[in-house]
Scaffold this motif. Sequence first.
Motif, PDB file in Angstrom:
ATOM      1  N   THR A  86       0.845  -1.211   0.026  1.00 35.98           N
ATOM      2  CA  THR A  86      -0.028  -0.021   0.006  1.00 35.98           C
ATOM      3  C   THR A  86       0.811   1.298  -0.017  1.00 35.98           C
ATOM      4  N   VAL A  87       0.180   2.361  -0.124  1.00 34.15           N
ATOM      5  CA  VAL A  87       0.990   3.869  -0.107  1.00 34.15           C
ATOM      6  C   VAL A  87       1.663   3.789   1.287  1.00 34.15           C
ATOM      7  N   ARG A  88       0.797   3.478   2.235  1.00 32.87           N
ATOM      8  CA  ARG A  88       1.528   3.390   3.593  1.00 32.87           C
ATOM      9  C   ARG A  88       2.686   2.636   3.933  1.00 32.87           C
ATOM     10  N   GLU A  89       2.561   1.585   3.374  1.00 29.82           N
ATOM     11  CA  GLU A  89       3.654   0.649   3.148  1.00 29.82           C
ATOM     12  C   GLU A  89       4.906   0.941   2.547  1.00 29.82           C
ATOM     13  N   ASN A  90       4.562   1.738   1.464  1.00 32.55           N
ATOM     14  CA  ASN A  90       5.671   2.114   0.380  1.00 32.55           C
ATOM     15  C   ASN A  90       6.591   3.305   1.325  1.00 32.55           C
ATOM     16  N   ILE A  91       5.784   4.167   1.741  1.00 35.92           N
ATOM     17  CA  ILE A  91       6.353   5.361   2.482  1.00 35.92           C
ATOM     18  C   ILE A  91       7.192   4.511   3.771  1.00 35.92           C
ATOM     19  N   ALA A  92       6.570   3.720   4.463  1.00 39.52           N
ATOM     20  CA  ALA A  92       7.248   3.304   5.715  1.00 39.52           C
ATOM     21  C   ALA A  92       8.552   2.269   5.402  1.00 39.52           C
ATOM     22  N   PHE A  93       8.578   1.636   4.075  1.00 39.13           N
ATOM     23  CA  PHE A  93       9.633   0.732   3.881  1.00 39.13           C
ATOM     24  C   PHE A  93      10.751   0.927   4.362  1.00 39.13           C
ATOM     25  N   GLY A  94      11.398   2.118   4.055  1.00 33.11           N
ATOM     26  CA  GLY A  94      12.645   2.307   4.247  1.00 33.11           C
ATOM     27  C   GLY A  94      13.018   2.851   5.718  1.00 33.11           C
ATOM     28  N   LEU A  95      11.956   3.234   6.471  1.00 35.22           N
ATOM     29  CA  LEU A  95      12.084   3.307   7.978  1.00 35.22           C
ATOM     30  C   LEU A  95      12.010   2.204   8.534  1.00 35.22           C
ATOM     31  N   LYS A  96      11.413   1.304   8.123  1.00 31.97           N
ATOM     32  CA  LYS A  96      11.355  -0.075   8.688  1.00 31.97           C
ATOM     33  C   LYS A  96      12.930  -0.865   8.474  1.00 31.97           C
ATOM     34  N   ILE A  97      13.363  -0.511   7.344  1.00 37.34           N
ATOM     35  CA  ILE A  97      14.618  -1.130   7.179  1.00 37.34           C
ATOM     36  C   ILE A  97      15.736  -0.506   8.110  1.00 37.34           C
ATOM     37  N   ARG A  98      15.527   0.687   8.430  1.00 39.01           N
ATOM     38  CA  ARG A  98      16.526   1.216   9.581  1.00 39.01           C
ATOM     39  C   ARG A  98      16.035   0.774  11.018  1.00 39.01           C
ATOM     40  N   ARG A  99      14.878   0.143  10.976  1.00 40.95           N
ATOM     41  CA  ARG A  99      14.580  -0.561  12.439  1.00 40.95           C
ATOM     42  C   ARG A  99      13.900   0.680  13.246  1.00 40.95           C
ATOM     43  N   MET A 100      13.302   1.688  12.808  1.00 38.29           N
ATOM     44  CA  MET A 100      12.765   2.642  13.537  1.00 38.29           C
ATOM     45  C   MET A 100      11.537   2.081  14.282  1.00 38.29           C
TER      46      MET A 100
END
Length: 371
Positions: free
Chosen positions: A93-107
Amino acid sequence: MAQLQLKGIRKTYGNAVQETLKGIDINIESGEFLILVGPSGCGKSTLMNSIAGLETVTEGSILIDGRDVTHAEPKDRDIAMVFQSYALYPTMTVRENIAFGLKIRRMPKEEIDAEVARVAKLLQIEPLLDRKPSQLSGGQQQRVAMGRALARRPKLYLFDEPLSNLDAKLRVEMRTEIKRLHQRLGTTIVYVTHDQIEAMTLADRIAVIKDGELLQLGSPKEIYERPSCRYVASFIGSPAMSFIPLKVERDGGNLRASLRSADDDQMYVPLPEKLAAYEGKEIHLGIRPEHITQPLAHKAGQEATSSGKFRIEVTEPTGPDVMALIRINDTEVHCRLDPDHTVDPGEPAELMIDLSRAIYFEAGKEARIDV
């Protein structure tokens, strides 16, 4: 925000003799919007990819806030990039696309949610957060790609021809959005395009590149009014600058040149005394369409203006203007007329030429003559 320094960047592929980049030197100040502009294949995307770490440079150095990142991995440069193709994950989803890089950085999840909400509000895509990319228009997908970059809060943003896949109306709208975004956030942006309208409307400074070489670096006003060479003069501006061959003559104590219409009507225009070294020689006069108009009362009698009759070959109404094509010294020349000033193709018309902002070039050479 970050300062970016490019020092002597050269790029050669394999054993090729021809360099793709030929010693590029640019200092980009913190918060500056720099646009790299040039024709396809000129090296601007190669330079962008080198900044991002997607290409290795053959020679030179890249510094971000004084730190040498020439050989650093892309992930260690703190750069976000917006691609021409958007590069969204189709199953997210749009939400997941925006959040993806932040999840990779373990925020932490709370911080991710807050950052997604901030970016969605900034770009006005809050109603789209639960949609997939296939359910979005091109402009909406572009906003999501920008949102994914903004969510990371990097030091530097790179845009690689982000509007080239959009239709003309949407391109204009997205240009405004990007401009507004930069004014609001004060971010450092390097932006690649081959569209000189984008370059003129968005940039704080423009770097004009041709065949891997930096031809000129300056503000849009400087690039437009004082191009460093004939190529820059012809590339920036629509319609392009016209180049009229003329012979430098002296009449008594003044320099002048003859301009001849298609009907062999002749008028003389004054030339700057700094062209005295070219007396008796041919030079080229560079003039923009807006400096050849219908007679204007407020310019009548000014030293740098002259009037004469020229046959109108073609007219192109644009709404706010009428672009007309005439012929001077056997050269096609564009002029810009008021839409209320009636001219007819095939008929002669009285026109005024303002040489106060004219540019001169040596015949057969690229360099501008300083006058």
